[in-house]
Design a protein around this motif. Structure first.
Motif, PDB file in Angstrom:
ATOM      1  N   LEU A  34       0.772  -1.286   0.363  1.00  0.00           N
ATOM      2  CA  LEU A  34       0.406  -0.203  -0.269  1.00  0.00           C
ATOM      3  C   LEU A  34       0.484   1.512   0.393  1.00  0.00           C
ATOM      4  N   VAL A  35       1.646   1.293   0.358  1.00  0.00           N
ATOM      5  CA  VAL A  35       2.863   2.336   0.611  1.00  0.00           C
ATOM      6  C   VAL A  35       3.663   2.993  -0.625  1.00  0.00           C
ATOM      7  N   LEU A  36       3.407   3.835  -1.489  1.00  0.00           N
ATOM      8  CA  LEU A  36       4.053   4.227  -2.861  1.00  0.00           C
ATOM      9  C   LEU A  36       4.126   5.228  -2.984  1.00  0.00           C
ATOM     10  N   VAL A  37       5.039   6.031  -2.544  1.00  0.00           N
ATOM     11  CA  VAL A  37       5.862   7.441  -2.613  1.00  0.00           C
ATOM     12  C   VAL A  37       6.591   7.595  -3.319  1.00  0.00           C
ATOM     13  N   THR A  38       6.874   9.349  -3.837  1.00  0.00           N
ATOM     14  CA  THR A  38       7.616   8.935  -5.463  1.00  0.00           C
ATOM     15  C   THR A  38       8.790  10.463  -5.209  1.00  0.00           C
ATOM     16  N   PRO A  39       9.554  10.147  -5.418  1.00  0.00           N
ATOM     17  CA  PRO A  39      10.093  11.489  -5.902  1.00  0.00           C
ATOM     18  C   PRO A  39       9.455  12.712  -6.128  1.00  0.00           C
ATOM     19  N   LEU A  40      10.104  13.902  -5.119  1.00  0.00           N
ATOM     20  CA  LEU A  40       9.809  15.318  -5.648  1.00  0.00           C
ATOM     21  C   LEU A  40       9.709  16.385  -6.686  1.00  0.00           C
ATOM     22  N   ALA A  41       8.816  16.984  -7.169  1.00  0.00           N
ATOM     23  CA  ALA A  41       9.274  17.520  -7.847  1.00  0.00           C
ATOM     24  C   ALA A  41       8.056  18.579  -7.483  1.00  0.00           C
ATOM     25  N   PRO A  42       8.874  20.247  -8.038  1.00  0.00           N
ATOM     26  CA  PRO A  42       8.005  20.692  -8.128  1.00  0.00           C
ATOM     27  C   PRO A  42       6.031  21.124  -8.425  1.00  0.00           C
ATOM     28  N   GLY A  43       5.684  21.865  -7.925  1.00  0.00           N
ATOM     29  CA  GLY A  43       4.575  21.788  -8.984  1.00  0.00           C
ATOM     30  C   GLY A  43       3.518  23.311  -8.178  1.00  0.00           C
ATOM     31  N   GLU A  44       2.090  22.473  -9.012  1.00  0.00           N
ATOM     32  CA  GLU A  44       1.311  24.223  -8.372  1.00  0.00           C
ATOM     33  C   GLU A  44       0.404  23.972  -6.943  1.00  0.00           C
ATOM     34  N   VAL A  45       0.019  22.556  -6.753  1.00  0.00           N
ATOM     35  CA  VAL A  45      -0.321  22.623  -5.215  1.00  0.00           C
ATOM     36  C   VAL A  45       0.345  21.000  -4.890  1.00  0.00           C
ATOM     37  N   ILE A  46      -0.387  20.945  -3.246  1.00  0.00           N
ATOM     38  CA  ILE A  46      -0.065  20.270  -2.174  1.00  0.00           C
ATOM     39  C   ILE A  46      -1.465  20.043  -2.224  1.00  0.00           C
ATOM     40  N   LEU A  47      -2.019  18.831  -2.382  1.00  0.00           N
ATOM     41  CA  LEU A  47      -2.942  18.621  -1.609  1.00  0.00           C
ATOM     42  C   LEU A  47      -2.987  17.586  -0.609  1.00  0.00           C
ATOM     43  N   ALA A  48      -3.156  17.594   0.883  1.00  0.00           N
ATOM     44  CA  ALA A  48      -3.531  17.249   2.088  1.00  0.00           C
ATOM     45  C   ALA A  48      -4.887  16.275   1.553  1.00  0.00           C
TER      46      ALA A  48
END
Length: 229
Positions: A34-48
């Protein structure tokens, strides 16, 4: 039996006294899928993604401070765990984000979503109404909700490149906090990933045989409160 002692007595069904070493290892197999995190890159929104764990909001605030996106959307009305909250999940998350230094002008509340699909579609509608274009977004969820969140967002808002991030909370930490609820939620989430893909609610993501068998065994042992029948 207390929620934090799933090995100490009978399950909700009153039929089992699960051996804790087996339960622990079965849960880890489900967690690992179930755990699937990805490398981050700049975007327009962080959706919590709204939920009962406010550490998701803390992590979203951290990502905002690190400059990954200029806007934080906190999405959530009330769900199966938060139905008794006086405030919506979005209101709680927004307060936590402000306490961790996110200014009001960088926060947007979406207070209607009652499930993962609505987190995505309601946020999409909200940002479209504001004229905010999104090419890349960062989903922030509980670790064991990251894969399902990605699978949902990739279907419900496919024009966006979605990344996933989560608080750095390990499997053993969740077990120590509220093991029964944690295991029940994971079992339910893994089943939902398969059923919801079949129903067209999210993109399919193959489940390893070991993880599928583990979730079946946990359900058999009584960790089935959130399982789709």
């Amino acid at each position: 039996m207390g929620d934090d002692m799933p090995y100490a007595g009978e399950s909700d069904a009153g039929k089992f006294s699960p051996p804790w070493p087996e339960v622990r290892e079965l849960g880890r197999l489900v967690w690992d899928h179930l755990v699937l995190v990805t490398p981050l890159a700049p975007g327009e929104v962080i959706l919590a993604m709204g939920c009962h764990d406010v550490r998701v909001a803390v992590h979203a605030a951290r990502l905002w401070h690190e400059g990954w996106a200029p806007l934080v959307v906190v999405s959530g009305g009330r769900g199966k765990i938060t139905a008794g909250w006086e405030e919506t999940e979005a209101q709680v998350f927004a307060r936590v984000a402000r306490e961790h230094g996110v200014p009001a002008e960088a926060l947007l509340l979406e207070e209607t979503a009652a499930n993962t699909g609505e987190n995505i579609t309601a946020t999409r509608s909200l940002l479209a109404a504001r004229g905010t274009p999104v090419r890349r977004g960062i989903l922030v969820a509980k670790p064991y909700m990251t894969r399902r969140s990605l699978a949902t967002a990739r279907l419900r808002w496919p024009e966006v490149e979605w990344l996933a991030s989560a608080p750095e909370i390990g499997y053993e930490t969740y077990l120590g906090e509220d093991a029964r609820r944690f295991l029940e939620l994971m079992v339910g989430d893994l089943r939902r990933m398969v059923v919801y893909a079949e129903r067209g609610f999210q993109v399919p993501m193959p489940v390893p045989e070991a993880a599928w068998a583990a979730h079946l065994r946990l359900a058999e042992l009584g960790y089935d409160r959130h399982l789709i029948r």
